[in-house]
Write an enzyme that holds these catalytic residues in place. Structure first.
Site, PDB file in Angstrom:
ATOM      1  N   GLN A  51     -38.278  -4.953  40.972  1.00 33.81           N
ATOM      2  CA  GLN A  51     -38.078  -4.119  39.514  1.00 33.81           C
ATOM      3  C   GLN A  51     -38.922  -3.188  39.676  1.00 33.81           C
ATOM      4  OE1 GLN A  51     -35.626  -5.902  37.299  1.00 33.81           O
ATOM      5  NE2 GLN A  51     -35.307  -7.681  37.952  1.00 33.81           N
ATOM      6  N   HIS A  81     -39.877 -14.836  40.799  1.00 31.47           N
ATOM      7  CA  HIS A  81     -38.539 -15.343  40.828  1.00 31.47           C
ATOM      8  C   HIS A  81     -38.286 -16.131  42.282  1.00 31.47           C
ATOM      9  CE1 HIS A  81     -34.457 -14.241  42.866  1.00 31.47           C
ATOM     10  NE2 HIS A  81     -34.075 -13.440  41.996  1.00 31.47           N
ATOM     11  N   LYS A 125     -30.748  -2.058  42.665  1.00 30.71           N
ATOM     12  CA  LYS A 125     -31.265  -2.667  41.886  1.00 30.71           C
ATOM     13  C   LYS A 125     -32.284  -0.942  41.488  1.00 30.71           C
ATOM     14  CE  LYS A 125     -33.182  -7.413  41.078  1.00 30.71           C
ATOM     15  NZ  LYS A 125     -32.192  -7.880  40.337  1.00 30.71           N
ATOM     16  N   CYS A 169     -33.879 -16.721  37.492  1.00 33.06           N
ATOM     17  CA  CYS A 169     -33.806 -17.581  38.534  1.00 33.06           C
ATOM     18  C   CYS A 169     -35.679 -17.803  38.224  1.00 33.06           C
ATOM     19  CB  CYS A 169     -33.716 -15.637  39.135  1.00 33.06           C
ATOM     20  SG  CYS A 169     -32.336 -15.685  39.496  1.00 33.06           S
ATOM     21  N   ASP A 227     -42.855  -8.094  45.846  1.00 29.67           N
ATOM     22  CA  ASP A 227     -41.747  -8.048  45.828  1.00 29.67           C
ATOM     23  C   ASP A 227     -41.890  -7.115  44.789  1.00 29.67           C
ATOM     24  OD1 ASP A 227     -39.325  -8.420  44.163  1.00 29.67           O
ATOM     25  OD2 ASP A 227     -39.983 -10.557  43.437  1.00 29.67           O
TER      26      ASP A 227
END
Ligand code: PMP
Length: 419
Positions: free
Chosen positions: A205, A123, A228, A372, A202
């Site tokens: 997700q 991302h 999220k 993104c 990160d």
């Protein structure tokens, strides 16, 4: 196992709404998730009952807020199995967490010629901050080569480390938001640490879709967003190992981060994590995110993961029989609920945004475009993709509606939407 889907759907008031005259079929869960009533109620409780600022007042209402806010920190630490609640810094989201880390680590720990290793499927918020922070200092961001499907493998990681001997940081997503492949974080951490390299993950997700244990992964930093994972927008987390958070100096200053500041030379910061939380924080966000975590735990992260795969399998079975001629899937084997595809009519690509508008006209919400992550041109030779991302409140019927709509889509009727 999730066997009470009707009950679960009752927890999400928004599932009662329609889009373009159809019950909403929400398959854009990688962009943001819908919110359960338990989370919404907690935010309302803050505004209707608690009300005060955190860590500022000497009165009962304020103490209740302190208690709730620090409780939210404890819930968050437990959710990802951090060793202590002080390893949780609240931020506005993954983007802010990653930007803060890139600035702090580059400014304070890196030197000219050092390398940050990342991948081309990241991302923007996991690449741009490192490029920006490293620009003046001549710290470069280089990429770990991926397999032709877009996977990050340990062999490629080792090779990238050999090719980049001055690597000091590895910054990657645990699960890619475009393709949904899971990076082997635990093995990467072991290899990175043998070379004294920091691993920044990160987790935007992954955190809402599988159990996360940061101690087991042994990553140095893990960042994610509340929205999220059924929580509010405007709240997120920067998890860091305590000794690393203690070592770094914050980027943002103001009320509540300092213990004394008569002269700058004599500035005394508060301890971790408070030195990172200057100014009034999104208190209702922290409380709401903690409520969302309690809700997700009740459903069970293993159950969520398994259920997403069941729904995806249903899609793939129908795809094999009914869609194979016109739909290309780029990540059928990714092991998660993200399906990235393009639709063709007699070999001609239906532009992903047109496809998304067509699906919207049938009450189906998906994402289209580059998600993104704009460096992926070599992996997917198309101007973009359509992404359907599944969550535990989706149903088999949601998937059937998607398949039926894809079957119906043609070059003409997707363009008709605009005329
Ligand atoms: N990383 C990944 C992998 C993401 O999917 C996203 C959100 N699409 C982000 C970072 C940024 O998250 P946020 O917008 O909540 O800061």
């Amino acid at each position: 196992m999730i066997d009470h889907i009707d009950e679960i759907r009752e927890d999400f008031p928004i599932l009662k709404r329609e889009m373009n005259g159809y019950p909403v079929d929400y398959l854009d869960n990688s962009a943001t998730t819908l919110k359960p009533k338990a989370m919404i109620d907690e935010v309302v409780r803050y505004y209707t009952y608690l009300g005060a600022n955190a860590h500022r007042g000497d009165y009962e209402m304020s103490a209740q807020v302190d208690y709730a806010y620090e409780g939210a920190r404890k819930t968050t630490a437990e959710f990802i199995n951090a060793a202590r609640k002080e390893e949780i810094v609240f931020t506005s989201g993954t983007t802010e967490s990653l930007n803060l880390l890139a600035m702090m680590i580059t400014n304070q720990l890196l030197h000219e010629g050092d390398v940050v290793l990342s991948t081309e499927t990241e991302h923007a918020s996991s690449i741009l901050p490192w490029q920006q922070a490293g620009y003046d200092k001549k710290v470069s961001v280089n990429f770990i080569p991926l397999t032709k499907e877009g996977r990050l493998t340990i062999d490629n990681f080792k090779k990238a480390l050999e090719d980049n001997p001055t690597t000091k940081v590895v910054a990657v997503a645990q699960v890619s938001n475009v393709l949904g492949y899971t990076a082997p974080i635990k093995e990467m951490a072991k290899i990175a640490h043998e070379k004294g390299i920091l691993l920044v993950v990160d987790g935007a997700q992954s955190v809402a879709h599988m159990p996360i244990d940061v101690q087991d992964l042994d990553c140095d930093f893990f960042c994610f967003s509340g929205h999220k994972m059924c929580g509010p927008t405007g709240i997120g987390v920067l998890y860091g190992k305590f000794e690393l958070l203690e070592k770094l100096h914050p980027m943002i200053f103001g009320g509540e981060s300092n213990a004394r500041f008569y002269k700058y030379e004599a500035l005394v910061l508060k301890r971790t994590p408070y030195k990172y939380e200057s100014g009034t924080m999104p208190i209702e966000g922290a409380l709401g995110m903690a409520a969302a975590m309690r809700y997700l735990k009740k459903i069970g992260l293993e159950n969520i993961h398994e259920y997403e795969l069941e729904l995806k399998q249903h899609f793939l079975e129908r795809y094999e029989k009914e869609l194979k001629d016109k739909v290309t899937i780029y990540n059928a084997e990714n092991g998660c609920g993200i399906i990235t595809f393009n639709v063709f009519d007699h070999g001609k690509l239906i532009f992903p945004q047109d496809m998304a508008s067509f699906l919207s006209s049938k009450g189906i919400a998906v994402r289209s475009g580059q998600h993104c992550a704009k460096l992926m041109g070599d992996l997917i030779k198309a101007p973009g993709t359509v992404r359907a991302s599944i969550y535990f409140y989706n149903t088999m019927e949601d998937i059937d509606r998607l398949v039926d709509a894809l079957k119906e889509a043609s070059f003409e009727n997707t363009l008709d939407i605009f005329f």
